[in-house]
Design an enzyme around this catalytic site. Structure first.
Site, PDB file in Angstrom:
ATOM      1  N   ASP A   1     -12.023  95.198 -27.898  1.00 49.70           N
ATOM      2  CA  ASP A   1     -11.773  95.718 -26.562  1.00 49.70           C
ATOM      3  C   ASP A   1     -11.381  97.197 -26.609  1.00 49.70           C
ATOM      4  O   ASP A   1     -11.920  98.020 -25.862  1.00 49.70           O
ATOM      5  CB  ASP A   1     -10.691  94.884 -25.857  1.00 49.70           C
ATOM      6  CG  ASP A   1      -9.567  94.482 -26.796  1.00 49.70           C
ATOM      7  OD1 ASP A   1      -9.418  95.124 -27.858  1.00 49.70           O
ATOM      8  OD2 ASP A   1      -8.832  93.535 -26.476  1.00 49.70           O
TER       9      ASP A   1
ATOM     10  N   ASP B   1     -17.523  79.065 -26.314  1.00 55.31           N
ATOM     11  CA  ASP B   1     -17.951  79.288 -27.689  1.00 55.31           C
ATOM     12  C   ASP B   1     -17.782  78.047 -28.548  1.00 55.31           C
ATOM     13  O   ASP B   1     -18.276  78.014 -29.672  1.00 55.31           O
ATOM     14  CB  ASP B   1     -17.167  80.455 -28.300  1.00 55.31           C
ATOM     15  CG  ASP B   1     -18.009  81.708 -28.411  1.00 55.31           C
ATOM     16  OD1 ASP B   1     -19.099  81.728 -27.804  1.00 55.31           O
ATOM     17  OD2 ASP B   1     -17.593  82.658 -29.087  1.00 55.31           O
TER      18      ASP B   1
END
Length: 792
Positions: free
Chosen positions: A501, A181
């Site tokens: 998550d 990223d």
């Protein structure tokens, strides 16, 4: 007949077996604590003489509300611990299931990948070699990695090394996707160099049966060998030398030099900025015949992915990176099973994939298998867990933990198990497929790959040349691709929380998918835990913030339990996590009662001469004994229990409390939550978990706001116990009814003992001392509390 009988017997062999863990004594202890909590509530609610004794005011009512909350939280914990079980796996029986895989079965994922599971499979990565969460995509497991920015990207590049065990068939379905990223050419360079090193590292591991495939761990100590091991010694010395060269090349790599001298391979990085760049997809290793390592090959595809970023688009942090990797892997290899691990983790058990497959395929209703979660374990960790971040006792459930998880792609795609059964015949025309066409929007390649996943029949899917799909991969990883689709809502990793998550796992459970926990010996994956006060509290604040966001949103598990398929006990288990931030606020209120009563000459706890004192004392002793024995049962030390106990108090009054107010301010529009990256400082060479601190086990501080409330609480208790002791010694409380008793003094002393790192921090120096800016702000809060207390 005999052959048919043998075949039936082979097919009926179990892949896994659920073994209930009997905990009768623990259940009785749970009820004892609950009974004492209820008895305390009844006593407080029916204390008719409270007003007469001067204890019937605000302190009494606040105590009653807090203790009712504690009873509720204890019920949530009882639910989570009610029926524990372990799963025993039998990977040796996978071969028998493989033989039956060519016949039609109800499983949606067995026919496409079990050939790959016949041999050992290890996915190893050197933390400094990849830049992020690691994704594996194979005809069995897929592995995916979403990369960290900057610090966790380039630094992670050297240690993430791809491995390998041999694969007999469908080698082209085994792939590793690494997401960066930060769009760093240094990370890409590190991956390329690591892949080159793997050409000699993987054969060395095969030749000598090396189980520890992460080279930084393997070379941290000298091997044991005898006089007859001269060949091994020569090979080991050579590999150690090659690895040291690799380390030096990567650590000496400079971004400017790479861009100037790297040639066309780095051209796409020329104008790239961390937050503004086009999508970059590069095939570092293509597992075709000419690139095979050894006679049987088996080294996976290695693909570097840096999704497009633009200042005008929200990139959704880790969830966005994982969704981009899911789409890229779908158009390139489209494995029905995916494994994702974080950038700081490496595979520690070469058999982990086999064990996971046993759980994914071993249930009678295996079509409903959604994911298998491996609990986190850590390497090179500090002795006795001084910062309480290993979560060895409380983290034993079936939540998706964000790393070390094997997902069935069908569950990630937002469909329900029943829709697969309905759409099995003629999947292209089934309602579930039409719905998915709408969800996936424009990419025909992506929709076609999804059709194979939904139908459960991977046998007809062609194996594509991944190099020919780079442009398609760039298209699906562009920042505009998700516009108008259900990505982040019903498909892929869920958006809307800093703990994407947990939210993603909850959505999978609410759709009707089942999950299982996988624990192996040795631990399947090892990572590094944050050290020091700032990193630890930052991590817990981020978790608590995200969890509280879920609690007050439309994703509340109570709503999903009513309107979707989330089981009620699963709902309660999720609530155990989601109330962390609320616990911070309630526990602070209860902790403030002690100094308040000492300062105002009141009491909210029973006196030693009263019968109710026995209830309070029994509750204190029973709960702490229960907690202590729980740690002993997990094989931890007395010091580890105490460290976790004191950190529970510190985390509650700092990280959880700030998370509570952060989300409230965001809800009323006065603030926005900010994603904070947890810094994990580890040795860059030997992997022994030591850093440059003189004493890494000591609590360190910085000027972060997270330290202000605990510092203020510490100061307040010091002031309160000093004033209370002065009054008691000089007899100034003799004529005051309902004044503080031994219970208040003991509670204040116990709390200060738990906050001992902050007591030391008040007089400490350097990073071991609390900064003056924090002390000043905390002092203002203490002064405000004293002013308000005196007015009452």
């Amino acid at each position: 007949m005999a052959a048919a009988s043998g075949e039936k017997e082979e097919e009926e062999k179990k892949l896994q077996e659920r073994a209930p863990i009997r905990r009768t004594a623990w259940m009785l202890a749970n009820f004892v604590v609950l009974f004492l909590l209820l008895a305390l509530l009844v006593r407080r609610a029916t204390a008719a003489d409270a007003e007469e004794r001067g204890v019937g005011g605000a302190a009494w009512r606040v105590a009653f509300a807090c203790e009712a909350w504690f009873a509720f939280v204890w019920l949530l914990n009882m639910n989570a611990k009610w029926s524990p079980a372990r799963f025993d796996t039998y990977p040796e029986n996978l071969a028998g299931r493989c033989g039956a895989a060519h016949r039609p079965r109800k499983s949606s994922c067995i026919s496409g990948h079990l050939d790959l599971m016949r041999r050992q499979c290890a996915l190893m990565q050197d933390r400094r070699a990849a830049g992020g969460r690691h994704v594996r995509d194979d005809g069995g497991p897929g592995a995916r990695a979403a990369g960290g920015d900057g610090e966790q990207g380039a630094l992670a590049a050297r240690r993430r090394l791809l491995p390998g065990r041999r694969r007999r068939r469908r080698r082209r379905r085994l792939a590793c996707y690494v997401s960066d990223d930060g769009c760093s050419p240094v990370t890409y360079y590190a991956l390329r160099e690591a892949a080159g090193f793997a050409r000699t590292w993987v054969p060395f591991c095969r030749r000598h049966g090396v189980a520890v495939r992460a080279p930084f761990r393997y070379f941290a100590s000298a091997p044991e060998f005898g006089p007859a091991d001269r060949k091994f010694l020569d090979d080991w010395t050579f590999m150690k030398s090659e690895y040291d060269k690799l380390v030096r090349r990567i650590e000496d790599a400079d971004e400017t030099t790479l861009l100037r001298q790297g040639g066309g391979e780095f051209a796409e990085f020329m104008d790239a900025k961390r937050t503004n760049h086009r999508a970059i997809v590069k095939v570092i290793w293509d597992n075709n015949s000419k690139n095979r390592i050894g006679e049987e090959g088996g080294f996976p595809h290695l693909i570097y992915v840096s999704r497009e970023k633009s200042p005008g688009h929200h990139h959704h942090y880790k969830a966005g990176a994982m969704n981009a990797l899911t789409r890229v892997s779908a158009v390139m290899t489209n494995a029905p099973i995916m494994l994702n691990v974080d950038c700081d983790m490496f595979a520690n058990d070469p058999q982990v994939v086999l064990h996971a497959m046993c759980l994914l395929l071993g249930f009678d209703d295996e079509i409903s298998s959604g994911f298998v979660q491996v609990p986190q374990s850590f390497y090179g960790d500090l002795k006795d867990d001084p910062f309480g971040n290993k979560l060895e006792v409380i983290y034993k459930g079936l939540f998706y933990g964000g790393t070390g998880c094997f997902h069935c792609r069908k569950a990630i795609y937002g469909i329900e198990p029943d829709s697969i059964v309905v759409g099995r015949e003629g999947a292209a025309g089934s309602p579930s497929y039409k719905e998915l066409q709408f969800k996936f929007e424009s990419s025909e390649e992506l929709k076609e790959s999804a059709r194979y996943i939904i139908s459960g029949d991977m046998s007809g899917e062609p194996i594509v040349d991944i190099s020919s799909h780079i442009e398609v991969a760039k298209e699906v990883s562009s920042c505009n691709y998700e516009s108008g689709t259900h990505w982040g809502l019903e498909v892929g990793w869920a958006y809307g929380s800093m703990t994407e998550d947990i939210l993603t796992g909850q959505r999978i459970h609410a759709a009707g998918w089942r999950s299982a926990k996988l624990e192996t010996e040795p631990p399947a994956f090892l990572g590094c835990a944050p050290t020091g006060g700032p990193a630890c509290l930052t991590q817990f604040k981020r978790w608590a913030t995200g969890l509280f966001e879920i609690l007050i949103s439309q994703n509340n598990p109570l709503l999903l339990s009513i309107f979707k398929h989330l089981q009620f006990r699963q709902c309660l288990a999720y609530l155990t996590l989601y109330v962390w931030a609320v616990r911070g606020f309630v526990e602070l209120c209860y902790e403030l009662l002690v100094p308040y009563c000492l300062l105002t000459n009141q009491s909210f706890l029973s006196k030693a001469s009263e019968n109710c004192f026995n209830i309070t004392l029994a509750l204190f002793l029973t709960y702490n004994t229960y907690n202590f024995v729980e740690y002993m049962e997990c094989g931890l030390s007395v010091r580890a229990w105490w460290n976790n106990h004191r950190m529970q108090r510190i985390i509650s009054a700092s990280a959880w409390l700030l998370a509570f107010f952060t989300v409230l301010l965001k809800t009323i529009g006065l603030s926005e939550t900010v994603f904070e990256v947890t810094r994990k400082e580890k040795s860059t060479s030997d992997g022994n978990g030591q850093n440059d601190e003189v004493d890494p086990e000591r609590f360190t501080f910085d000027a972060s706001p997270v330290f202000i409330p605990v510092t203020a609480l510490t100061m307040l208790n010091i002031v309160a116990i000093t004033i209370g002791t002065w009054r008691a010694v000089f007899g100034t409380t003799e004529d005051v009814p309902g004044g503080p008793g031994i219970s208040e003094f003991m509670s204040c002393g116990w709390l200060l003992l738990c906050l001992l790192p902050f007591v030391r921090g008040l007089v400490g120096k350097g990073s071991y001392g609390i900064p003056w800016s924090v002390k000043l702000k905390a002092s203002l809060l203490v002064a405000l509390f004293l002013f308000c207390s005196n007015r009452n």
